[in-house]
Scaffold this motif. Structure first.
Motif, PDB file in Angstrom:
ATOM      1  N   ALA A  88       0.810  -1.179   0.008  1.00 60.81           N
ATOM      2  CA  ALA A  88      -0.021   0.021  -0.100  1.00 60.81           C
ATOM      3  C   ALA A  88       0.783   1.452  -0.082  1.00 60.81           C
ATOM      4  N   VAL A  89       0.391   2.140  -0.670  1.00 64.19           N
ATOM      5  CA  VAL A  89       0.964   3.593  -0.488  1.00 64.19           C
ATOM      6  C   VAL A  89       0.193   4.648   0.122  1.00 64.19           C
ATOM      7  N   LEU A  90       0.443   5.303   1.152  1.00 59.26           N
ATOM      8  CA  LEU A  90      -0.378   6.095   1.928  1.00 59.26           C
ATOM      9  C   LEU A  90       0.018   7.582   1.295  1.00 59.26           C
ATOM     10  N   HIS A  91      -0.769   8.401   0.942  1.00 54.17           N
ATOM     11  CA  HIS A  91      -0.555   9.803   0.648  1.00 54.17           C
ATOM     12  C   HIS A  91      -1.711  10.586   0.951  1.00 54.17           C
ATOM     13  N   GLY A  92      -1.156  11.993   0.838  1.00 50.97           N
ATOM     14  CA  GLY A  92      -2.374  13.194   0.915  1.00 50.97           C
ATOM     15  C   GLY A  92      -2.583  13.839  -0.206  1.00 50.97           C
ATOM     16  N   LYS A  93      -3.840  14.039  -0.474  1.00 52.65           N
ATOM     17  CA  LYS A  93      -4.564  14.611  -1.609  1.00 52.65           C
ATOM     18  C   LYS A  93      -4.120  16.261  -1.337  1.00 52.65           C
ATOM     19  N   GLY A  94      -3.652  16.839  -2.800  1.00 52.40           N
ATOM     20  CA  GLY A  94      -3.443  18.262  -2.711  1.00 52.40           C
ATOM     21  C   GLY A  94      -1.990  18.515  -2.301  1.00 52.40           C
ATOM     22  N   ASP A  95      -1.646  19.559  -1.449  1.00 52.88           N
ATOM     23  CA  ASP A  95      -0.185  20.064  -1.474  1.00 52.88           C
ATOM     24  C   ASP A  95       0.394  19.545   0.035  1.00 52.88           C
ATOM     25  N   VAL A 143       5.203  11.436   1.479  1.00 52.63           N
ATOM     26  CA  VAL A 143       4.997  12.603   2.129  1.00 52.63           C
ATOM     27  C   VAL A 143       5.405  13.842   1.591  1.00 52.63           C
ATOM     28  N   ASN A 144       4.394  14.596   1.110  1.00 48.82           N
ATOM     29  CA  ASN A 144       4.706  16.020   0.508  1.00 48.82           C
ATOM     30  C   ASN A 144       4.230  17.155   1.426  1.00 48.82           C
ATOM     31  N   VAL A 162       9.106   8.282   1.644  1.00 42.21           N
ATOM     32  CA  VAL A 162       9.544   8.961   0.584  1.00 42.21           C
ATOM     33  C   VAL A 162       9.150  10.295   0.835  1.00 42.21           C
ATOM     34  N   PHE A 163       9.965  11.363   1.106  1.00 42.15           N
ATOM     35  CA  PHE A 163       9.850  12.553   1.163  1.00 42.15           C
ATOM     36  C   PHE A 163      10.158  13.536  -0.079  1.00 42.15           C
ATOM     37  N   GLU A 164       9.390  14.747  -0.113  1.00 40.44           N
ATOM     38  CA  GLU A 164       9.982  15.557  -1.269  1.00 40.44           C
ATOM     39  C   GLU A 164      10.956  16.543  -0.916  1.00 40.44           C
ATOM     40  N   GLU A 165      11.488  17.468  -1.686  1.00 41.72           N
ATOM     41  CA  GLU A 165      12.449  18.071  -1.051  1.00 41.72           C
ATOM     42  C   GLU A 165      11.956  19.297  -0.086  1.00 41.72           C
ATOM     43  N   SER A 166      10.656  19.871  -0.268  1.00 40.80           N
ATOM     44  CA  SER A 166      10.138  20.848   0.488  1.00 40.80           C
ATOM     45  C   SER A 166       9.454  20.415   1.739  1.00 40.80           C
ATOM     46  N   THR A 167       9.540  19.210   1.908  1.00 39.43           N
ATOM     47  CA  THR A 167       8.583  18.442   3.104  1.00 39.43           C
ATOM     48  C   THR A 167       9.104  18.847   4.310  1.00 39.43           C
ATOM     49  N   VAL A 221      14.475  11.076  -0.757  1.00 36.43           N
ATOM     50  CA  VAL A 221      14.048  12.355  -0.853  1.00 36.43           C
ATOM     51  C   VAL A 221      14.009  12.489  -2.553  1.00 36.43           C
ATOM     52  N   VAL A 222      13.015  13.101  -2.940  1.00 36.02           N
ATOM     53  CA  VAL A 222      12.828  13.218  -4.347  1.00 36.02           C
ATOM     54  C   VAL A 222      12.285  14.869  -4.680  1.00 36.02           C
ATOM     55  N   LYS A 223      12.312  15.142  -5.891  1.00 34.65           N
ATOM     56  CA  LYS A 223      11.837  16.482  -6.310  1.00 34.65           C
ATOM     57  C   LYS A 223      10.257  16.647  -5.866  1.00 34.65           C
ATOM     58  N   ASP A 224       9.948  17.973  -5.600  1.00 34.10           N
ATOM     59  CA  ASP A 224       8.548  18.398  -5.145  1.00 34.10           C
ATOM     60  C   ASP A 224       7.733  17.741  -6.351  1.00 34.10           C
ATOM     61  N   GLY A 225       6.627  17.192  -5.999  1.00 37.20           N
ATOM     62  CA  GLY A 225       5.707  16.746  -6.771  1.00 37.20           C
ATOM     63  C   GLY A 225       5.913  15.286  -7.321  1.00 37.20           C
ATOM     64  N   GLU A 226       6.825  14.660  -6.903  1.00 37.71           N
ATOM     65  CA  GLU A 226       7.209  13.091  -7.203  1.00 37.71           C
ATOM     66  C   GLU A 226       7.237  12.094  -6.397  1.00 37.71           C
ATOM     67  N   ALA A 227       6.935  12.607  -5.130  1.00 43.11           N
ATOM     68  CA  ALA A 227       6.934  11.514  -3.947  1.00 43.11           C
ATOM     69  C   ALA A 227       5.838  10.540  -4.112  1.00 43.11           C
TER      70      ALA A 227
END
Length: 299
Positions: A88-95, A143-144, A162-167, A221-227
């Motif tokens: 499973a992948v747990l993620h948040g909708k939006g920003d 995680v974004n 998995v974090f984004e750079e701005s997390t 850690v990945v670029k923003d928008g890619e987590a």
């Protein structure tokens, strides 16, 4: 399956208001339910052998309320029962991933936690949902934005993050007098060590993705928008491995970290739970190896 589990939980569990909450981030949050459209607070999507579980209150930075916590628990229970899904992948909708528990809901509580509510928190789920469960299959958090307080605890529930750079993550509930009740004091020290965990728990300070990966809180850690896309690809990679041995090794690692009382007990648990795997999965794998798979025919 998700809807069936949700209907069953509605029939069997009468949840009371939850007096515990985790918390919000530095910026002003809009947590008024009236400001959001009537949509399912949890979304479910399937990709190959991967289940995507989405936190879906983007207008509130995915802050979790009672109904959302209940449905998140149901979603994970449905994932466990779904034999066609391995990860499973747990993620948040939006920003944002999750800003924690909806403090506006807590603010309406006048008398704290009654006995029935306490029993539900212990026996049904945590304030944030499935945080008291030991989920039997791997889960990855994408995680974004903000993943703070209870949102951080949801990320800690997962096997990989998995974090984004701005997390930004942190125990932001510290400033509001709200304790960690969804595993933060248990899982965080196990992941980053007691010293680093106490630094975050006592100060409530924010940390960025660079520090998170340095202390072992983030795995990638990945670029923003890619987590999310990265987490899904990682989940697909994991889902294609033989699952019986993978789950046995994962379970043994958790047992050694949280349940075992000695090195010998850990080693015995590892061996005892591996024997059945050898018969059902390892011999067939050894034959594939012998026939050249993965070794280009080298003996």
């Amino acid at each position: 399956m998700y809807r069936q589990c949700l209907n069953k939980l509605h029939q069997t569990v009468k949840l009371q208001p939850i007096g515990n909450a985790l918390c919000v981030c530095n910026r002003k949050l809009t947590l008024d339910p009236q400001s959001e459209p009537a949509v399912d607070p949890i979304t479910i999507d399937k990709r190959d052998k991967v289940t995507l579980i989405g936190l879906n209150r983007p207008g509130s930075r995915n802050a979790v309320n009672r109904d959302m916590a209940r449905q998140l628990t149901v979603a994970f229970l449905a994932f466990e029962q779904d034999n066609s899904s391995n990860v499973a992948v747990l993620h948040g909708k939006g920003d944002h991933f999750c800003a924690g528990y909806d403090l506006k809901e807590l603010a309406h509580s006048e008398s704290g936690i009654d006995e029935e509510t306490m029993n539900h928190l212990h026996n049904v789920h945590g304030a944030m949902g499935p945080t008291r469960l030991h989920i039997k299959k791997p889960v990855i958090a994408a995680v974004n934005g903000y993943g703070v307080a209870g949102g951080l605890e949801l990320a800690l529930l997962c096997d990989l993050r998995v974090f984004e750079e701005s997390t930004i993550v942190g125990v932001f509930n510290r400033r509001f007098g709200v304790p960690l009740v969804d595993g933060g004091t248990v899982r965080l020290p196990a992941l980053v060590g007691l010293s680093n965990a106490l630094d975050l728990i006592l100060t409530g300070r924010a940390i960025d993705s660079e520090e998170a990966i340095r202390i072992g809180l983030a795995n990638r850690v990945v670029k923003d928008g890619e987590a999310l896309s990265f987490a899904v690809e990682l989940a697909k990679e994991i889902s294609h491995h033989p699952q019986m041995s993978l789950r046995a090794d994962r379970d043994s690692a958790y047992n050694a970290m949280f349940n075992s009382t000695s090195k010998k007990e850990s080693l015995d648990y590892e061996m005892n739970h591996a024997l059945d795997v050898v018969a059902h999965e390892s011999i067939a794998g050894a034959k594939r190896f012998k026939d050249g798979e993965g070794r280009q025919g080298v003996a």
